[in-house]
Design an enzyme around this catalytic site. Structure first.
Site, PDB file in Angstrom:
ATOM      1  N   LYS A  33       0.841  -1.204   0.000  1.00 18.08           N
ATOM      2  CA  LYS A  33       0.000   0.000   0.000  1.00 18.08           C
ATOM      3  C   LYS A  33       0.877   1.255   0.000  1.00 18.08           C
ATOM      4  O   LYS A  33       2.077   1.175   0.308  1.00 18.08           O
ATOM      5  CB  LYS A  33      -0.918  -0.022   1.223  1.00 18.08           C
ATOM      6  CG  LYS A  33      -0.177   0.021   2.559  1.00 18.08           C
ATOM      7  CD  LYS A  33      -1.106  -0.296   3.731  1.00 18.08           C
ATOM      8  CE  LYS A  33      -0.338  -0.267   5.045  1.00 18.08           C
ATOM      9  NZ  LYS A  33      -1.124  -0.800   6.169  1.00 18.08           N
ATOM     10  N   TYR A 242      16.664  30.127   9.271  1.00 18.17           N
ATOM     11  CA  TYR A 242      15.496  30.842   9.785  1.00 18.17           C
ATOM     12  C   TYR A 242      15.530  30.908  11.308  1.00 18.17           C
ATOM     13  O   TYR A 242      15.825  29.906  11.970  1.00 18.17           O
ATOM     14  CB  TYR A 242      14.210  30.129   9.370  1.00 18.17           C
ATOM     15  CG  TYR A 242      13.829  30.307   7.924  1.00 18.17           C
ATOM     16  CD1 TYR A 242      13.586  31.577   7.400  1.00 18.17           C
ATOM     17  CD2 TYR A 242      13.685  29.203   7.097  1.00 18.17           C
ATOM     18  CE1 TYR A 242      13.212  31.730   6.073  1.00 18.17           C
ATOM     19  CE2 TYR A 242      13.305  29.347   5.774  1.00 18.17           C
ATOM     20  CZ  TYR A 242      13.066  30.611   5.258  1.00 18.17           C
ATOM     21  OH  TYR A 242      12.698  30.765   3.966  1.00 18.17           O
TER      22      TYR A 242
HETATM   23  C1  LIG Z   1      -0.360  -1.760   6.902  1.00 19.04           C
HETATM   24  C2  LIG Z   1      -0.983  -3.058   7.279  1.00 19.04           C
HETATM   25  C3  LIG Z   1      -0.208  -4.228   7.319  1.00 19.04           C
HETATM   26  C4  LIG Z   1       1.301  -4.206   7.259  1.00 19.04           C
HETATM   27  O1  LIG Z   1       1.777  -3.762   8.504  1.00 19.04           O
HETATM   28  P1  LIG Z   1       3.327  -3.632   8.853  1.00 19.04           P
HETATM   29  O2  LIG Z   1       3.347  -3.202  10.263  1.00 19.04           O
HETATM   30  O3  LIG Z   1       3.864  -2.576   7.930  1.00 19.04           O
HETATM   31  O4  LIG Z   1       3.966  -4.945   8.616  1.00 19.04           O
HETATM   32  C5  LIG Z   1      -0.872  -5.439   7.491  1.00 19.04           C
HETATM   33  N1  LIG Z   1      -2.219  -5.481   7.651  1.00 19.04           N
HETATM   34  C6  LIG Z   1      -2.979  -4.372   7.664  1.00 19.04           C
HETATM   35  C7  LIG Z   1      -4.451  -4.482   7.866  1.00 19.04           C
HETATM   36  C8  LIG Z   1      -2.395  -3.116   7.488  1.00 19.04           C
HETATM   37  O5  LIG Z   1      -3.153  -2.012   7.522  1.00 19.04           O
END
Ligand SMILES: *Cc1c(COP(=O)(O)O)cnc(C)c1O
Length: 344
Positions: A33, A242
């Site tokens: 994702k 800054y």
């Molecule tokens: C993002 C996510 C994962 C992966 O999690 P990690 O901690 O990056 O391994 C797995 N399952 C769900 C439902 C997620 O939202």
């Protein structure tokens, strides 16, 4: 050229997937994702598919459609957000498998895409996504009759091995899925490390593939080198950046590098982060600007052309700590201005 160079080691991603896979006796999927946590879903997924990954997870159907073009018809692509209004064409046209999160999504799925595979996401206490236990009690038999390919839930505290929530969610997940003959998945990276009870039939690591905690043994995946645009000598008492937040206590040499908070090097890391030249650490001085960071290179014997902000000496979790955040946020914030290159 004055943009940073982001090198992504795909062989390290594959090695991390193999290492996580070797910790379990079950299938290991991959979560890609958010553009594979900012590193490039197309390149990452192709490398992982070649290494044997058969199930990929994305957050939304649009990501799934893009991923399908990258990996071709073979792998299963599962969508955490399920089957939303407006998703049906994407799900059908790109052969996506939504993880159904509610009765409404279930009805939508069987009405609009009856021949399309789906999974079920259950809420075991995180209260973020998934069908709640009471709803599941009513829906369970109807849903199972439609033959889901996976039932999953997500752990809220898996990065804290001793947290009582882990055992609680495991118990609830077992109760909700007792007597059901459908493959099950509970664990992301953190859950894999909790041990075999949490593994079930499929795991779904994300961050561990990309070299981040809680998978402490992960191989680092990213290197980020930033070009030095200018170097100047400061007399004692001169200030940098800054707000004049840093004053040179002695003669100092300050390098200005071409990246800033617009590139995901978030402003909060300012006074605690380092850039590296080989093994020599050079502290950030003054505030991080939108496109520029000022770095103290007084300790170097010569003028550097580039400095490294992510690499062997300082990984995503160290940089995250300097900024008061987590490796996930550092990775997914890496900006579009970098020239990305892939090895492995
Ligand atoms: C993002 C996510 C994962 C992966 O999690 P990690 O901690 O990056 O391994 C797995 N399952 C769900 C439902 C997620 O939202």
């Amino acid at each position: 050229m004055s943009t940073g160079r982001l090198a992504i080691d795909l062989s390290a991603v594959v090695a991390n997937w193999r290492a996580l896979d070797a910790m379990t006796a079950c299938e290991t999927g991959a979560v890609v994702k958010a553009n594979a946590y900012g590193l490039g879903a197309v390149e990452v997924a192709r490398a992982l598919a070649r290494a044997g990954v058969r199930k990929f997870f994305v957050a939304v159907a649009e990501e799934g459609a893009e991923l399908r073009r990258a990996v071709g018809p073979g792998p299963v692509i599962l969508v955490f957000s399920g089957h939303m209004e407006g998703d049906s064409d994407l799900i059908r046209d790109h052969d996506l498998t939504p993880m159904i999160n509610s009765v409404d999504q279930m009805l939508r799925h069987v009405e609009r895409t009856p021949r399309q595979s789906f999974g079920i996401q259950l809420d075991t206490g995180m209260n973020r996504l998934g069908i709640e236990p009471e709803e599941w009690a009513a829906l369970r038999d109807i849903a199972i009759a439609q033959m889901p390919i996976l039932i999953m839930s997500h752990l809220a505290c898996a990065d804290e091995p001793d947290h009582p929530m882990n055992a609680k969610q495991l118990r609830i997940f077992r109760e909700l899925t007792a007597g059901i003959d459908v493959p099950r998945s509970l664990s992301a990276t953190g859950g894999i490390l909790l041990g075999p009870e949490w593994h079930f039939d499929l795991t779904r690591p994300g961050i561990g593939l990309y070299g981040g905690l809680p998978f402490a043994q992960a191989q680092p995946v990213v290197t980020l080198d930033l070009p030095v645009i200018q170097i100047r000598e400061l007399a004692p008492g001169e200030t940098v950046g800054y707000g004049n937040t840093w004053t040179a206590p002695r003669r100092s040499r300050i390098a200005t590098v071409a990246a800033g908070y617009a590139d995901g090097l978030i402003r909060a890391m300012g006074p605690r982060a380092w850039l590296y030249h080989g093994d020599t650490a050079c502290p950030v001085r003054g505030r991080v600007s939108m496109d520029l960071i000022t770095v103290d290179v007084s300790g170097l014997a010569h003028e550097p052309e580039r400095l490294t902000i992510l690499g062997r000496q300082q990984g995503v979790d160290e940089l995250a700590r300097a900024a008061g955040t987590i490796g996930y946020e550092i990775l997914t914030s890496l900006g579009p201005r970098y020239v990305r290159s892939y090895t492995g």
